[in-house]
Design a protein around this motif. Structure first.
Motif, PDB file in Angstrom:
ATOM      1  N   LYS A  64       5.617   1.647   6.555  1.00 59.36           N
ATOM      2  CA  LYS A  64       5.435   1.461   5.112  1.00 59.36           C
ATOM      3  C   LYS A  64       6.417   2.270   4.277  1.00 59.36           C
ATOM      4  N   TYR A  88       8.571   0.834   1.315  1.00 65.31           N
ATOM      5  CA  TYR A  88       8.060   0.639  -0.032  1.00 65.31           C
ATOM      6  C   TYR A  88       8.498   1.769  -0.970  1.00 65.31           C
ATOM      7  N   LYS A 126      -3.887   1.399   9.018  1.00 62.57           N
ATOM      8  CA  LYS A 126      -3.716  -0.038   8.779  1.00 62.57           C
ATOM      9  C   LYS A 126      -4.893  -0.596   7.994  1.00 62.57           C
ATOM     10  N   TRP A 165      -4.713   0.536   4.358  1.00 57.90           N
ATOM     11  CA  TRP A 165      -3.677  -0.191   3.629  1.00 57.90           C
ATOM     12  C   TRP A 165      -4.177  -1.592   3.261  1.00 57.90           C
ATOM     13  N   ASP A 175       3.015  -7.448  -3.547  1.00 58.38           N
ATOM     14  CA  ASP A 175       3.732  -6.997  -2.360  1.00 58.38           C
ATOM     15  C   ASP A 175       5.161  -7.548  -2.380  1.00 58.38           C
TER      16      ASP A 175
END
Length: 409
Positions: free
Chosen positions: A304, A307, A387, A390, A402
């Motif tokens: 991640k 991001y 996970k 998230w 996203d």
């Protein structure tokens, strides 16, 4: 005899009496209203001016207070010190003035144990001579035995028994604390730096616009490279994809983290490993918020990090080939047999919640080889928990879009 016009007293001008007494009274009232109106206008104007000035002062004061950090509104603006640093100050004499000194603007933070003293010494000496601030996280509680090293007193030492690099980072590298530093190197201790120079590395990532990066791994030495994207590509200065046009194309077609020709996400592009990440100030401010207080191994965070790249992750995240390291893969927390093959790693239900973690797994003990197994169990459990968190966060935040939606295959 001709009648003379009647003069009305009490007025600054003369008025001829041409009408009846009633008309004269009406005229008198009209004139009084006009005079009253003329007298009121300056007063109203003056009140409006005062109101405008007052509102301007209020607006200015509100604007000034809005610029102040929360909690500092009661203090005069000039006394506010909005940032901090990790510079040590003398007990006596004149204090150091950062604006008058050439102080480091980059930070190396590294989790260390006394068993890796020699390797850590080699790493720190390179960074110290390049003007870095160095912070050591002592996970084994041993601090005094480092004092014979020349640079020891120049480094900052933080000690907490059996805590990970990410546990330390969450608590001692808050973005406001490290806001003075351009880049934060958050490294493991088992890295060979014979072919690495911090100054040249900084020059490369600045020129390439990399917000999150890592030095490439030498595939001929040390631990086996688990993700091809981190392996050094000799012909490149920097690469951002696992499959560079300048080298023989490589695809991982089996196991975890598979990469194909059209792969656009981590670990095939926009991805670095967690043993030697380097963050820009802005990228670290973002990444710090993703580190969970109870998930101390930070498994899953690497997928991640893109991001936080301050832009397109395929451009802002990369691996530097010109300055490379060796990952020795030496065990630290929980025993000496750290890196087994992936097939030997114990499986763990990914839906298990943090409240269900077995106490023997989360105890943090490092007294024997069995603890290594518990560490691995905890790491895999944390991966599943992260996970799940998230996914829940994405579902709950209706305003979030996203930028990298997963393609349904």
């Amino acid at each position: 005899m001709q009648r003379q016009p009647m003069v009305l007293s009490g007025f600054p001008w003369n008025t001829k009496f041409k009408y009846s007494n009633v008309a004269a009274v009406q005229t008198d009232q009209t004139i009084n209203r006009r005079q009253c109106s003329l007298n009121i206008y300056p007063t109203v104007a003056l009140v409006l001016v005062f109101c405008f000035i007052g509102s301007a002062f209020i607006a200015t004061d509100y604007k000034v207070n809005q610029c102040k950090p929360q909690g500092s509104e009661a203090l005069p603006r000039g006394i506010l010190s909005k940032t901090t640093d990790l510079e040590m100050q003398p007990l006596f004499g004149s204090p150091k003035r950062m604006e008058n000194l050439e102080t480091s603007k980059n930070l190396l933070a590294i989790a260390v144990g006394i068993k890796q003293k020699e390797t850590v010494d080699q790493i720190v000496r390179k960074f110290i001579t390049s003007g870095f601030i160095v912070m050591l996280f002592h996970y084994d509680g041993v601090v005094d035995e480092w004092r014979d090293l020349q640079w020891c007193d120049r480094a900052l030492h933080v000690s907490a028994i059996n805590q990970t690099k990410w546990w330390f980072a969450k608590r001692f590298l808050h973005p406001d604390i490290v806001a003075e530093y351009n880049y934060i190197f958050l490294w493991d201790e088992d890295l060979g730096v014979e072919n690495f120079h911090p100054g040249r590395y900084l020059s490369i990532i600045q020129g390439e616009g990399l917000e999150i990066s890592q030095p490439a791994l030498d595939p001929t030495k040390g631990q086996k490279v688990h993700h091809q994207i981190t392996a050094r590509q000799r012909r490149n200065k920097v690469h951002r994809f696992c499959c560079s046009p300048t080298v023989k194309r490589f695809y991982k077609l089996s196991g975890g983290g598979r990469c194909y020709e059209n792969s656009t996400g981590p670990p095939c592009t926009g991805w670095v490993e967690m043993m030697a990440p380097v963050f820009s100030r802005a990228a670290w401010r973002c990444a710090w918020y993703m580190i969970q207080n109870d998930l101390i191994h930070a498994w899953g965070l690497d997928y991640k990090l893109g991001y936080c790249a301050q832009g397109e992750r395929t451009k802002r995240v990369g691996v530097v080939d010109a300055e490379y390291i060796v990952h020795k893969g030496i065990a630290t927390l929980g025993g000496l047999d750290l890196y087994k093959s992936a097939a030997e790693a114990p499986s763990y239900p990914q839906s298990k919640s943090s409240s269900d973690l077995d106490t023997s797994v989360s105890s943090g003990s490092s007294s024997g080889s069995d603890d290594r197994v518990n560490v691995r169990l905890r790491s895999y459990a944390e991966l599943g928990i992260f996970k799940e968190r998230w996914a829940n966060a994405v579902d709950e935040d209706e305003c979030w879009m996203d930028p990298y939606p997963e393609k349904i295959k």
